[in-house]
Design an enzyme around this catalytic site. Structure first.
Site, PDB file in Angstrom:
ATOM      1  N   ASN A   7     -13.410  16.874  11.226  1.00 54.61           N
ATOM      2  CA  ASN A   7     -13.770  17.533  12.417  1.00 54.61           C
ATOM      3  C   ASN A   7     -15.497  17.268  12.195  1.00 54.61           C
ATOM      4  O   ASN A   7     -15.906  18.132  11.533  1.00 54.61           O
ATOM      5  CB  ASN A   7     -13.424  18.864  12.710  1.00 54.61           C
ATOM      6  CG  ASN A   7     -14.126  19.065  14.017  1.00 54.61           C
ATOM      7  OD1 ASN A   7     -14.752  18.540  14.581  1.00 54.61           O
ATOM      8  ND2 ASN A   7     -13.544  20.368  14.642  1.00 54.61           N
ATOM      9  N   ARG A  91     -11.043  14.146  14.550  1.00 50.01           N
ATOM     10  CA  ARG A  91     -11.264  14.584  15.818  1.00 50.01           C
ATOM     11  C   ARG A  91     -12.358  13.877  16.414  1.00 50.01           C
ATOM     12  O   ARG A  91     -13.735  13.897  16.051  1.00 50.01           O
ATOM     13  CB  ARG A  91     -11.742  16.329  15.782  1.00 50.01           C
ATOM     14  CG  ARG A  91     -11.717  16.676  17.359  1.00 50.01           C
ATOM     15  CD  ARG A  91     -12.513  18.290  17.224  1.00 50.01           C
ATOM     16  NE  ARG A  91     -12.507  18.611  18.471  1.00 50.01           N
ATOM     17  CZ  ARG A  91     -13.433  19.753  18.718  1.00 50.01           C
ATOM     18  NH1 ARG A  91     -13.938  20.211  17.722  1.00 50.01           N
ATOM     19  NH2 ARG A  91     -13.458  19.875  20.137  1.00 50.01           N
ATOM     20  N   HIS A 180     -10.994  20.145  24.869  1.00 47.54           N
ATOM     21  CA  HIS A 180     -10.270  20.769  24.092  1.00 47.54           C
ATOM     22  C   HIS A 180      -8.869  20.435  24.358  1.00 47.54           C
ATOM     23  O   HIS A 180      -7.656  21.218  24.238  1.00 47.54           O
ATOM     24  CB  HIS A 180      -9.989  22.314  24.607  1.00 47.54           C
ATOM     25  CG  HIS A 180     -11.356  23.075  24.286  1.00 47.54           C
ATOM     26  ND1 HIS A 180     -12.067  24.123  25.176  1.00 47.54           N
ATOM     27  CD2 HIS A 180     -12.196  23.399  23.144  1.00 47.54           C
ATOM     28  CE1 HIS A 180     -13.130  24.575  24.877  1.00 47.54           C
ATOM     29  NE2 HIS A 180     -13.079  24.153  23.697  1.00 47.54           N
ATOM     30  N   GLY A 212     -16.540  28.089  22.984  1.00 46.03           N
ATOM     31  CA  GLY A 212     -16.519  27.027  24.082  1.00 46.03           C
ATOM     32  C   GLY A 212     -15.005  27.367  24.752  1.00 46.03           C
ATOM     33  O   GLY A 212     -14.102  27.999  24.119  1.00 46.03           O
ATOM     34  N   ARG A 241     -22.994  28.772  27.160  1.00 44.63           N
ATOM     35  CA  ARG A 241     -22.817  28.107  28.275  1.00 44.63           C
ATOM     36  C   ARG A 241     -22.604  28.579  29.585  1.00 44.63           C
ATOM     37  O   ARG A 241     -21.696  29.429  29.902  1.00 44.63           O
ATOM     38  CB  ARG A 241     -21.948  26.701  28.041  1.00 44.63           C
ATOM     39  CG  ARG A 241     -22.386  25.776  27.177  1.00 44.63           C
ATOM     40  CD  ARG A 241     -21.204  24.593  26.483  1.00 44.63           C
ATOM     41  NE  ARG A 241     -20.594  24.888  25.216  1.00 44.63           N
ATOM     42  CZ  ARG A 241     -19.408  24.509  25.010  1.00 44.63           C
ATOM     43  NH1 ARG A 241     -18.853  23.844  25.580  1.00 44.63           N
ATOM     44  NH2 ARG A 241     -19.220  24.662  23.733  1.00 44.63           N
ATOM     45  N   GLY A 332     -10.297  31.825  19.745  1.00 45.34           N
ATOM     46  CA  GLY A 332     -10.817  33.159  19.070  1.00 45.34           C
ATOM     47  C   GLY A 332     -10.759  34.305  19.936  1.00 45.34           C
ATOM     48  O   GLY A 332     -10.096  35.230  19.425  1.00 45.34           O
ATOM     49  N   GLU A 385      -5.591  23.062  16.215  1.00 45.21           N
ATOM     50  CA  GLU A 385      -5.774  21.723  16.351  1.00 45.21           C
ATOM     51  C   GLU A 385      -5.690  20.924  15.314  1.00 45.21           C
ATOM     52  O   GLU A 385      -5.493  19.619  15.303  1.00 45.21           O
ATOM     53  CB  GLU A 385      -7.465  21.743  17.109  1.00 45.21           C
ATOM     54  CG  GLU A 385      -7.452  22.315  18.522  1.00 45.21           C
ATOM     55  CD  GLU A 385      -8.885  22.676  18.997  1.00 45.21           C
ATOM     56  OE1 GLU A 385      -9.593  23.724  18.314  1.00 45.21           O
ATOM     57  OE2 GLU A 385      -9.643  22.049  19.592  1.00 45.21           O
TER      58      GLU A 385
HETATM   59  P1  AMP Z   1     -13.608  29.858  18.437  1.00 47.00           P
HETATM   60  O1  AMP Z   1     -14.605  29.041  19.283  1.00 47.00           O
HETATM   61  O2  AMP Z   1     -12.186  29.671  19.121  1.00 47.00           O
HETATM   62  O3  AMP Z   1     -13.561  29.751  17.003  1.00 47.00           O
HETATM   63  O4  AMP Z   1     -13.859  31.549  18.732  1.00 47.00           O
HETATM   64  C1  AMP Z   1     -14.845  32.188  18.436  1.00 47.00           C
HETATM   65  C2  AMP Z   1     -15.318  33.444  19.177  1.00 47.00           C
HETATM   66  O5  AMP Z   1     -13.863  34.294  18.947  1.00 47.00           O
HETATM   67  C3  AMP Z   1     -16.416  34.131  18.366  1.00 47.00           C
HETATM   68  O6  AMP Z   1     -17.552  33.868  18.971  1.00 47.00           O
HETATM   69  C4  AMP Z   1     -15.757  35.671  18.970  1.00 47.00           C
HETATM   70  O7  AMP Z   1     -16.495  35.813  20.405  1.00 47.00           O
HETATM   71  C5  AMP Z   1     -14.293  35.634  19.212  1.00 47.00           C
HETATM   72  N1  AMP Z   1     -13.585  36.325  18.481  1.00 47.00           N
HETATM   73  C6  AMP Z   1     -13.106  35.894  17.082  1.00 47.00           C
HETATM   74  N2  AMP Z   1     -12.418  37.052  16.576  1.00 47.00           N
HETATM   75  C7  AMP Z   1     -12.369  37.956  17.598  1.00 47.00           C
HETATM   76  C8  AMP Z   1     -11.971  39.356  17.625  1.00 47.00           C
HETATM   77  N3  AMP Z   1     -11.330  40.167  16.695  1.00 47.00           N
HETATM   78  N4  AMP Z   1     -12.040  39.841  18.696  1.00 47.00           N
HETATM   79  C9  AMP Z   1     -12.839  39.498  19.678  1.00 47.00           C
HETATM   80  N5  AMP Z   1     -13.359  38.296  19.726  1.00 47.00           N
HETATM   81  C10 AMP Z   1     -13.167  37.791  18.715  1.00 47.00           C
END
Ligand code: AMP
Length: 398
Positions: A7, A91, A180, A212, A241, A332, A385
């Site tokens: 990626n 990706r 996504h 995102g 965003r 996340g 993914e």
């Molecule tokens: P992703 O882009 O899917 O990797 O998601 C990243 C985002 O998930 C981070 O910027 C956080 O805002 C959120 N996140 C990750 N772990 C936690 C958690 N334990 N509680 C709340 N938000 C989380």
């Protein structure tokens, strides 16, 4: 077969080596700050501690060289030689209308990815650099392109067209593409498996809530609508965003603040979302959750506005599908934040959603979080993914 999943971003490169039979991750890692001072590779071979090597990485060719060295080195390597790697899955962010599924990469595919690069000028060129660097380092190893947009290509015309003059669609392909897609596809299939139902009989809404964020309506296994558009800026409020705004805002801010289009674009992409709404407290929901609980007004404003937008999309997609059987939370925030999930689900009483608060404490694993009497099943389905890319790659190269 061992599959290398790549990626590639403009200054980073994430990788995973996955065994297609056991679906285990043999090694995963990240090259950071490619082309910038302070570059490093961080990787974790299966069963070992994280390894960090700080070393100059002037370009992606060097980064791939270091990934190969990480996978094959005598001390911590996970394969004896490169010959053990059967295929590489890449990706690719934008496949335009041309790619409705994953494909084996050849010259024609590279040309087609280049042709749609103006639709994703930050991402596709970086993805192409990754493909070319891998081809140089691993000649003869088959490579597969897996597109973020492909899953959404089943959307009907009334969902993907904007209310713009039709000639802009005809001339430039201006329409909703959605992103996504690999995640929405993986999570919807996994949800059907968890529910023990044929996906053809299900109406699902997938909420991919990460830095995102996007929502999709998946009816009978096919995407019929999704919240991101021509670019990943549309739809939900995200980490930095805006998501949906009135397009006139661009001209308005340009005039008021004497800014260029590029400068406003930067604001919309990098300084907005929950980061902007919270007055720059954070784009990270962990910080916002802490702020919310300690009475920070900006954090409350940001999370409540974010959640309200998710609720609106769920309402719209329930209407679009004529109902909904299950709502899946992933990525996340969706996987980890019971706090934010609850605020969203509190807004879903109108479809008879009933949250099981104890089950909702789950983090990062598959769980049904609705009560048995809920009219719609609520579930946490962690996305994967890389595994989805490895599966597609294996299917095309075995
Ligand atoms: P992703 O882009 O899917 O990797 O998601 C990243 C985002 O998930 C981070 O910027 C956080 O805002 C959120 N996140 C990750 N772990 C936690 C958690 N334990 N509680 C709340 N938000 C989380």
């Amino acid at each position: 077969m061992k599959i290398l999943v790549i990626n590639c971003g403009s200054s980073s490169l994430k990788f995973q080596l996955i065994d297609s039979e056991s679906e285990q991750v043999i090694c995963k890692g990240l090259c950071e700050r490619i082309g910038i001072d302070g570059s490093r590779i961080v990787y974790t071979p299966e069963g070992k501690d994280k390894i960090t090597v700080e070393t100059p990485m002037p370009d992606h060719n060097k980064a791939i060289e270091l990934v190969i060295e990480a996978l094959t080195n005598k001390e911590n390597g996970v394969v004896a030689s490169l010959d053990e790697i059967g295929a590489v899955g890449h990706r690719i962010v934008h496949g335009g209308e041309k790619f409705t599924e994953s494909v084996v990469i050849n010259d024609e595919v590279i040309k087609a990815i280049e042709d749609v690069s103006d639709l994703a000028p930050l991402h596709n060129p970086a993805n192409l650099i990754g493909i070319k660097a891998c081809m140089n380092a691993m000649p003869g190893v088959p490579m597969v392109a897996v597109f973020d947009t492909a899953f959404h290509q089943t959307m009907p015309e009334n969902a993907y067209l904007y209310g713009l003059h039709y000639s802009y669609y005809e001339k430039y392909g201006i329409r909703r593409y959605g992103f996504h897609g690999t995640s929405h596809s993986y999570v919807s299939k996994r949800a059907a498996e968890i529910l023990g139902k044929d996906i053809k009989d299900l109406k699902l809404i997938v909420c991919h809530l990460g830095n995102g964020a996007s929502v999709s309506a998946v009816k009978g296994g096919k995407c019929i609508d999704t919240s991101m558009g021509l670019t990943p800026l549309e739809g939900l409020i995200m980490g930095t965003r805006t998501g949906d705004i009135d397009p006139s805002v661009v001209e308005f801010i340009m005039k008021k603040e004497n800014l260029s289009v590029a400068e406003v674009n930067n604001i919309l992409n990098k300084k907005s979302g929950v980061f902007g709404l919270s007055n720059e407290l954070s784009s990270d929901f962990r910080d916002l959750e802490d702020g919310y609980l300690s009475g920070n007004e900006g954090a409350k404003r940001a999370v409540d506005t974010f959640a309200y937008r998710v609720v609106k999309y769920i309402g719209a997609y329930t209407a679009a599908m004529g109902g909904v059987d299950a709502i899946c939370f992933t990525a996340g925030v969706g996987e980890n934040s019971g706090f934010t999930r609850k605020i969203i689900i509190d807004g879903l009483g109108f479809i008879g959603a009933s949250l099981n608060e104890e089950a909702n404490t789950v983090r990062g694993k598959e769980e049904i979080i609705s009560n048995p009497d809920s009219k719609v099943t609520l579930m946490v389905v962690p996305t994967n993914e890389e595994l989805a890319i490895a599966r597609d790659t294996y299917a095309l190269c075995k």
